[in-house]
Design a protein around this motif. Sequence first.
Motif, PDB file in Angstrom:
ATOM      1  N   ARG A  66       0.854  -1.183   0.000  1.00  0.00           N
ATOM      2  CA  ARG A  66       0.000   0.000   0.000  1.00  0.00           C
ATOM      3  C   ARG A  66       0.889   1.232   0.000  1.00  0.00           C
ATOM      4  NH1 ARG A  66      -3.722  -0.603   4.495  1.00  0.00           N
ATOM      5  NH2 ARG A  66      -4.692  -2.074   3.103  1.00  0.00           N
ATOM      6  N   ALA A  67       0.515   2.209  -0.816  1.00  0.00           N
ATOM      7  CA  ALA A  67       1.254   3.473  -0.863  1.00  0.00           C
ATOM      8  C   ALA A  67       0.264   4.602  -1.080  1.00  0.00           C
ATOM      9  CB  ALA A  67       2.291   3.455  -1.985  1.00  0.00           C
ATOM     10  N   ASN A  68       0.530   5.700  -0.423  1.00  0.00           N
ATOM     11  CA  ASN A  68      -0.323   6.870  -0.563  1.00  0.00           C
ATOM     12  C   ASN A  68       0.579   8.094  -0.550  1.00  0.00           C
ATOM     13  OD1 ASN A  68      -2.690   8.429  -0.632  1.00  0.00           O
ATOM     14  ND2 ASN A  68      -2.670   8.667   1.579  1.00  0.00           N
ATOM     15  N   THR A  69       0.241   9.079  -1.351  1.00  0.00           N
ATOM     16  CA  THR A  69       1.031  10.307  -1.360  1.00  0.00           C
ATOM     17  C   THR A  69       0.111  11.495  -1.558  1.00  0.00           C
ATOM     18  OG1 THR A  69       2.989  11.385  -2.260  1.00  0.00           O
ATOM     19  CG2 THR A  69       1.610  10.205  -3.818  1.00  0.00           C
ATOM     20  N   ILE A  70       0.449  12.581  -0.907  1.00  0.00           N
ATOM     21  CA  ILE A  70      -0.299  13.826  -1.046  1.00  0.00           C
ATOM     22  C   ILE A  70       0.696  14.883  -1.521  1.00  0.00           C
ATOM     23  CG2 ILE A  70      -1.607  15.615   0.158  1.00  0.00           C
ATOM     24  CD1 ILE A  70      -2.384  13.427   2.219  1.00  0.00           C
ATOM     25  N   PHE A  71       0.404  15.469  -2.680  1.00  0.00           N
ATOM     26  CA  PHE A  71       1.264  16.504  -3.246  1.00  0.00           C
ATOM     27  C   PHE A  71       0.711  17.859  -2.841  1.00  0.00           C
ATOM     28  CE2 PHE A  71       3.677  13.604  -5.731  1.00  0.00           C
ATOM     29  CZ  PHE A  71       2.796  12.592  -6.077  1.00  0.00           C
ATOM     30  N   ARG A  72       1.498  18.637  -2.124  1.00  0.00           N
ATOM     31  CA  ARG A  72       1.060  19.960  -1.671  1.00  0.00           C
ATOM     32  C   ARG A  72       1.638  21.070  -2.555  1.00  0.00           C
ATOM     33  NH1 ARG A  72      -2.005  19.142   2.376  1.00  0.00           N
ATOM     34  NH2 ARG A  72      -1.663  17.481   3.864  1.00  0.00           N
ATOM     35  N   LYS A  73       2.908  20.948  -2.878  1.00  0.00           N
ATOM     36  CA  LYS A  73       3.579  21.926  -3.743  1.00  0.00           C
ATOM     37  C   LYS A  73       4.631  21.180  -4.555  1.00  0.00           C
ATOM     38  CE  LYS A  73       2.783  26.147  -1.334  1.00  0.00           C
ATOM     39  NZ  LYS A  73       3.299  27.420  -0.915  1.00  0.00           N
ATOM     40  N   PRO A  74       5.002  21.703  -5.716  1.00  0.00           N
ATOM     41  CA  PRO A  74       5.983  20.995  -6.546  1.00  0.00           C
ATOM     42  C   PRO A  74       7.422  21.192  -6.075  1.00  0.00           C
ATOM     43  CG  PRO A  74       5.288  23.001  -7.641  1.00  0.00           C
ATOM     44  CD  PRO A  74       4.452  22.883  -6.383  1.00  0.00           C
ATOM     45  N   ALA A  75       8.240  20.266  -6.498  1.00  0.00           N
ATOM     46  CA  ALA A  75       9.692  20.391  -6.356  1.00  0.00           C
ATOM     47  C   ALA A  75      10.256  20.490  -7.763  1.00  0.00           C
ATOM     48  CB  ALA A  75      10.271  19.175  -5.632  1.00  0.00           C
ATOM     49  N   PHE A  76      11.407  21.158  -7.892  1.00  0.00           N
ATOM     50  CA  PHE A  76      12.010  21.399  -9.187  1.00  0.00           C
ATOM     51  C   PHE A  76      13.468  20.938  -9.187  1.00  0.00           C
ATOM     52  CE2 PHE A  76       8.719  24.581  -8.510  1.00  0.00           C
ATOM     53  CZ  PHE A  76       7.951  24.434  -9.657  1.00  0.00           C
ATOM     54  N   PHE A  77      14.058  20.925 -10.372  1.00  0.00           N
ATOM     55  CA  PHE A  77      15.454  20.548 -10.553  1.00  0.00           C
ATOM     56  C   PHE A  77      16.342  21.325  -9.583  1.00  0.00           C
ATOM     57  CE2 PHE A  77      19.403  21.573 -13.103  1.00  0.00           C
ATOM     58  CZ  PHE A  77      20.042  20.378 -12.816  1.00  0.00           C
ATOM     59  N   GLU A  78      17.237  20.597  -8.916  1.00  0.00           N
ATOM     60  CA  GLU A  78      18.226  21.093  -7.962  1.00  0.00           C
ATOM     61  C   GLU A  78      17.642  21.609  -6.645  1.00  0.00           C
ATOM     62  OE1 GLU A  78      20.974  23.776  -9.934  1.00  0.00           O
ATOM     63  OE2 GLU A  78      22.194  22.067 -10.567  1.00  0.00           O
ATOM     64  N   ASP A  79      16.351  21.399  -6.408  1.00  0.00           N
ATOM     65  CA  ASP A  79      15.808  21.747  -5.091  1.00  0.00           C
ATOM     66  C   ASP A  79      16.414  20.822  -4.051  1.00  0.00           C
ATOM     67  OD1 ASP A  79      14.176  23.801  -5.908  1.00  0.00           O
ATOM     68  OD2 ASP A  79      12.320  22.641  -5.855  1.00  0.00           O
ATOM     69  N   GLU A  80      16.757  21.393  -2.914  1.00  0.00           N
ATOM     70  CA  GLU A  80      17.228  20.606  -1.766  1.00  0.00           C
ATOM     71  C   GLU A  80      16.000  20.211  -0.952  1.00  0.00           C
ATOM     72  OE1 GLU A  80      20.450  19.675  -0.704  1.00  0.00           O
ATOM     73  OE2 GLU A  80      21.047  20.301  -2.714  1.00  0.00           O
ATOM     74  N   LEU A  81      15.749  18.929  -0.857  1.00  0.00           N
ATOM     75  CA  LEU A  81      14.576  18.421  -0.150  1.00  0.00           C
ATOM     76  C   LEU A  81      15.023  17.689   1.104  1.00  0.00           C
ATOM     77  CD1 LEU A  81      12.771  16.928  -3.279  1.00  0.00           C
ATOM     78  CD2 LEU A  81      12.498  19.217  -2.304  1.00  0.00           C
ATOM     79  N   ILE A  82      14.283  17.871   2.176  1.00  0.00           N
ATOM     80  CA  ILE A  82      14.530  17.129   3.418  1.00  0.00           C
ATOM     81  C   ILE A  82      13.412  16.098   3.546  1.00  0.00           C
ATOM     82  CG2 ILE A  82      14.758  17.242   5.931  1.00  0.00           C
ATOM     83  CD1 ILE A  82      16.976  18.727   4.421  1.00  0.00           C
ATOM     84  N   LEU A  83      13.791  14.836   3.586  1.00  0.00           N
ATOM     85  CA  LEU A  83      12.843  13.732   3.725  1.00  0.00           C
ATOM     86  C   LEU A  83      12.915  13.208   5.150  1.00  0.00           C
ATOM     87  CD1 LEU A  83      10.948  11.436   2.740  1.00  0.00           C
ATOM     88  CD2 LEU A  83      12.996  10.254   1.940  1.00  0.00           C
ATOM     89  N   GLU A  84      11.782  13.226   5.828  1.00  0.00           N
ATOM     90  CA  GLU A  84      11.684  12.692   7.188  1.00  0.00           C
ATOM     91  C   GLU A  84      10.869  11.406   7.132  1.00  0.00           C
ATOM     92  OE1 GLU A  84       9.359  13.881  11.210  1.00  0.00           O
ATOM     93  OE2 GLU A  84      10.522  15.486  10.276  1.00  0.00           O
ATOM     94  N   THR A  85      11.462  10.308   7.583  1.00  0.00           N
ATOM     95  CA  THR A  85      10.828   8.992   7.569  1.00  0.00           C
ATOM     96  C   THR A  85      10.606   8.540   9.000  1.00  0.00           C
ATOM     97  OG1 THR A  85      12.030   8.465   5.533  1.00  0.00           O
ATOM     98  CG2 THR A  85      11.055   6.614   6.735  1.00  0.00           C
ATOM     99  N   SER A  86       9.370   8.131   9.307  1.00  0.00           N
ATOM    100  CA  SER A  86       9.026   7.695  10.664  1.00  0.00           C
ATOM    101  C   SER A  86       8.307   6.354  10.616  1.00  0.00           C
ATOM    102  CB  SER A  86       8.094   8.704  11.339  1.00  0.00           C
ATOM    103  OG  SER A  86       8.664   9.977  11.381  1.00  0.00           O
ATOM    104  N   LEU A  87       8.618   5.504  11.577  1.00  0.00           N
ATOM    105  CA  LEU A  87       7.903   4.246  11.755  1.00  0.00           C
ATOM    106  C   LEU A  87       6.605   4.554  12.484  1.00  0.00           C
ATOM    107  CD1 LEU A  87       8.172   1.101  11.487  1.00  0.00           C
ATOM    108  CD2 LEU A  87       9.052   1.141  13.826  1.00  0.00           C
ATOM    109  N   LEU A  88       5.476   4.033  11.976  1.00  0.00           N
ATOM    110  CA  LEU A  88       4.189   4.338  12.598  1.00  0.00           C
ATOM    111  C   LEU A  88       3.831   3.418  13.753  1.00  0.00           C
ATOM    112  CD1 LEU A  88       1.938   5.285   9.556  1.00  0.00           C
ATOM    113  CD2 LEU A  88       2.951   6.776  11.278  1.00  0.00           C
ATOM    114  N   LYS A  89       4.220   2.155  13.657  1.00  0.00           N
ATOM    115  CA  LYS A  89       3.945   1.222  14.758  1.00  0.00           C
ATOM    116  C   LYS A  89       4.941   0.081  14.688  1.00  0.00           C
ATOM    117  CE  LYS A  89       0.302  -1.303  12.337  1.00  0.00           C
ATOM    118  NZ  LYS A  89      -1.078  -1.726  12.355  1.00  0.00           N
ATOM    119  N   LEU A  90       5.016  -0.663  15.776  1.00  0.00           N
ATOM    120  CA  LEU A  90       5.958  -1.777  15.811  1.00  0.00           C
ATOM    121  C   LEU A  90       5.614  -2.797  14.730  1.00  0.00           C
ATOM    122  CD1 LEU A  90       6.289  -2.305  19.654  1.00  0.00           C
ATOM    123  CD2 LEU A  90       7.989  -1.360  18.114  1.00  0.00           C
TER     124      LEU A  90
END
Length: 191
Positions: A66-90
């Motif tokens: 299962r995968a879900n994504t919500i796009f709020r604003k675009p990213a462009f070439f050479e944008d520096e993006l910070i990705l935060e990954t969290s575990l939801l449950k054990l």
Amino acid sequence: MGHILSKLISFKTTITARYSETDSMSYVHHSNYLKYYEIGRLGWLKNLGFSYRKLEEEDFILPVIRANTIFRKPAFFEDELILETSLLKLPSYSIEFEYKIFKNNELINEGYTKLVFLNKKNNKPIRVGGFLYQRSQRCFKVRLISSSHYQLYYYQFFSNLRRHFIQFFDQVKVFTEMLGRGGLGPVVLFT
């Protein structure tokens, strides 16, 4: 006894949007966000002291179901993006992650994936155990609390709620008194 679970550990990584990831409008193509999520998952596991290769060596495979994504604003070439990954449950038979992607401290994308642990030899679901389960427990603060502690939490919650209501109604009283004296001019409170 009850359990209270709360997230404690997230993994953050920086991703620079590459030219090959953009479409003809110069936006990072939507399909790349799932690849970014994979980068986050692998980094999260590595940060935990584990690797996907080790899972495969122990005859686990971990397909996304299962995968879900919500796009709020675009990213462009050479944008520096910070990705935060969290575990939801054990993890047990599956493992669930939440993703947040930021550009200039603004949330531009949110996502979720659920992966299932399968036995590599027969493709049947299998409960994860051992090292990965023990290490992922560190990602949560688990507190056992008794019913008397629940009562204390409820008492504190409702005491604070009562205090806020009293403050609110005191402010409404002052406001309506000012209206009665004509101090604020014509204001309609309720229609």
